[in-house]
Design a protein around this motif. Sequence first.
Motif, PDB file in Angstrom:
ATOM      1  N   LYS A 184      -6.588   3.257   3.980  1.00  0.00           N
ATOM      2  CA  LYS A 184      -5.984   2.336   3.036  1.00  0.00           C
ATOM      3  C   LYS A 184      -4.470   2.318   3.224  1.00  0.00           C
ATOM      4  O   LYS A 184      -3.829   3.366   3.317  1.00  0.00           O
ATOM      5  CB  LYS A 184      -6.331   2.720   1.594  1.00  0.00           C
ATOM      6  CG  LYS A 184      -7.820   2.580   1.280  1.00  0.00           C
ATOM      7  CD  LYS A 184      -8.336   1.180   1.579  1.00  0.00           C
ATOM      8  CE  LYS A 184      -9.843   1.086   1.447  1.00  0.00           C
ATOM      9  NZ  LYS A 184     -10.363  -0.207   1.939  1.00  0.00           N
ATOM     10  N   GLU A 186      -0.616   2.190   2.479  1.00  0.00           N
ATOM     11  CA  GLU A 186       0.193   2.780   1.415  1.00  0.00           C
ATOM     12  C   GLU A 186       1.494   2.014   1.260  1.00  0.00           C
ATOM     13  O   GLU A 186       2.049   1.495   2.241  1.00  0.00           O
ATOM     14  CB  GLU A 186       0.497   4.246   1.745  1.00  0.00           C
ATOM     15  CG  GLU A 186      -0.743   5.112   1.906  1.00  0.00           C
ATOM     16  CD  GLU A 186      -0.396   6.523   2.368  1.00  0.00           C
ATOM     17  OE1 GLU A 186       0.819   6.866   2.364  1.00  0.00           O
ATOM     18  OE2 GLU A 186      -1.314   7.266   2.730  1.00  0.00           O
ATOM     19  N   ALA A 187       1.969   1.937   0.052  1.00  0.00           N
ATOM     20  CA  ALA A 187       3.212   1.222  -0.233  1.00  0.00           C
ATOM     21  C   ALA A 187       4.353   1.784   0.601  1.00  0.00           C
ATOM     22  O   ALA A 187       4.541   2.998   0.684  1.00  0.00           O
ATOM     23  CB  ALA A 187       3.549   1.313  -1.716  1.00  0.00           C
ATOM     24  N   LYS A 215      -6.003  -7.583  -1.747  1.00  0.00           N
ATOM     25  CA  LYS A 215      -5.584  -6.640  -2.789  1.00  0.00           C
ATOM     26  C   LYS A 215      -4.918  -5.406  -2.186  1.00  0.00           C
ATOM     27  O   LYS A 215      -3.883  -4.932  -2.677  1.00  0.00           O
ATOM     28  CB  LYS A 215      -6.766  -6.215  -3.655  1.00  0.00           C
ATOM     29  CG  LYS A 215      -6.345  -5.298  -4.819  1.00  0.00           C
ATOM     30  CD  LYS A 215      -7.507  -4.889  -5.683  1.00  0.00           C
ATOM     31  CE  LYS A 215      -7.012  -4.133  -6.920  1.00  0.00           C
ATOM     32  NZ  LYS A 215      -6.114  -3.003  -6.593  1.00  0.00           N
ATOM     33  N   GLU A 216      -5.526  -4.885  -1.118  1.00  0.00           N
ATOM     34  CA  GLU A 216      -4.971  -3.694  -0.468  1.00  0.00           C
ATOM     35  C   GLU A 216      -3.540  -3.938  -0.002  1.00  0.00           C
ATOM     36  O   GLU A 216      -2.649  -3.112  -0.237  1.00  0.00           O
ATOM     37  CB  GLU A 216      -5.848  -3.313   0.724  1.00  0.00           C
ATOM     38  CG  GLU A 216      -5.319  -2.139   1.534  1.00  0.00           C
ATOM     39  CD  GLU A 216      -6.058  -1.942   2.847  1.00  0.00           C
ATOM     40  OE1 GLU A 216      -5.647  -1.038   3.607  1.00  0.00           O
ATOM     41  OE2 GLU A 216      -7.017  -2.704   3.129  1.00  0.00           O
ATOM     42  N   GLN A 218      -1.464  -6.335  -0.988  1.00  0.00           N
ATOM     43  CA  GLN A 218      -0.585  -6.569  -2.133  1.00  0.00           C
ATOM     44  C   GLN A 218      -0.149  -5.244  -2.752  1.00  0.00           C
ATOM     45  O   GLN A 218       1.032  -5.047  -3.057  1.00  0.00           O
ATOM     46  CB  GLN A 218      -1.293  -7.436  -3.170  1.00  0.00           C
ATOM     47  CG  GLN A 218      -1.399  -8.900  -2.788  1.00  0.00           C
ATOM     48  CD  GLN A 218      -2.161  -9.716  -3.810  1.00  0.00           C
ATOM     49  OE1 GLN A 218      -2.956  -9.177  -4.595  1.00  0.00           O
ATOM     50  NE2 GLN A 218      -1.955 -11.024  -3.815  1.00  0.00           N
ATOM     51  N   ASP A 219      -1.099  -4.340  -2.935  1.00  0.00           N
ATOM     52  CA  ASP A 219      -0.776  -3.026  -3.504  1.00  0.00           C
ATOM     53  C   ASP A 219       0.188  -2.253  -2.613  1.00  0.00           C
ATOM     54  O   ASP A 219       1.017  -1.470  -3.103  1.00  0.00           O
ATOM     55  CB  ASP A 219      -2.056  -2.207  -3.718  1.00  0.00           C
ATOM     56  CG  ASP A 219      -2.942  -2.769  -4.820  1.00  0.00           C
ATOM     57  OD1 ASP A 219      -2.451  -3.611  -5.612  1.00  0.00           O
ATOM     58  OD2 ASP A 219      -4.127  -2.371  -4.886  1.00  0.00           O
ATOM     59  N   GLU A 221       2.437  -3.617  -0.793  1.00  0.00           N
ATOM     60  CA  GLU A 221       3.656  -4.418  -0.667  1.00  0.00           C
ATOM     61  C   GLU A 221       3.887  -4.852   0.772  1.00  0.00           C
ATOM     62  O   GLU A 221       5.029  -4.922   1.261  1.00  0.00           O
ATOM     63  CB  GLU A 221       4.860  -3.645  -1.206  1.00  0.00           C
ATOM     64  CG  GLU A 221       4.708  -3.241  -2.667  1.00  0.00           C
ATOM     65  CD  GLU A 221       5.837  -2.352  -3.167  1.00  0.00           C
ATOM     66  OE1 GLU A 221       6.672  -1.921  -2.336  1.00  0.00           O
ATOM     67  OE2 GLU A 221       5.889  -2.080  -4.382  1.00  0.00           O
TER      68      GLU A 221
END
Length: 276
Positions: A184, A186-187, A215-216, A218-219, A221
Amino acid sequence: MNNDKHTAAASFSRPATLSLALALALANAQVSAEMQTETVEYEVNGKTFTGYMAYDSEADGKRPGVLVVHEWWGHNEFAREQAEKLAAAGYTAFALDMYGSGKLAEHPEDAQSFMKEATKDMDQVKARFTAAMELLQQHDSVDSDRIAAQGYCFGGAVVLNMARLGVDLDAVVSYHGALGSPIKAEAGKVQPRIHVYTGGADHMVPSDQVAGLVKEMQDAEADLTLVSFPGVLHSFTNPGADRIAEEFDMPVAYDEDAAGRSWEGTMRLYEDVFND
């Protein structure tokens, strides 16, 4: 055509890229007399791989480099053709090999087996990708600070995972690639601008994967552009998909419009990121 095995040496500076109109015109042209191609054998962790470098030897100065990651069939003629199109558009392209020399599938069962072995752990995937990336960066024609990666099907998943892992790329493009991943984003970790082109009727990339990726990212950034082509099936960039569909009864099909629009979007992306 120069097909000698090649060992590159690093040397870096910053050139200007071609205009979009000229790049598209060149991409649609036949390979010119100045086009150079090199079959490159290289090793990763004791295993031999075979890649394909393409570039215009008459172009002045250094230029951005683009990695091409093949479909699940392996490093084939389609991957090499994409490298040549990129070279005609003003880039140096390296069609890398994720499976190992000689591993080219003729049947879906072989492709699945090769893919499972190549992706059995993400450290191995990253090692094979970054080894090819370093070869491209070291090529005499390449500005090592300006590198992108594009992948098809299996290769689309690979380049997205490299973005998730924080590999230092300027841009990543996925064509009909799997969008889900055990990794996943990461920001703050995702560095490249990302373009994803997918078929709205692609049974192998269902809508929940599309929504999940949005969504991934967007989260995280991340800078994501996602285009879904209505009614378009898997493998839409590959003119050989229709033969595959008939031979193996697979839900894949070439779509000329989607292939052209996704390529044009990719060229605009590269012009933007490499001229910033």
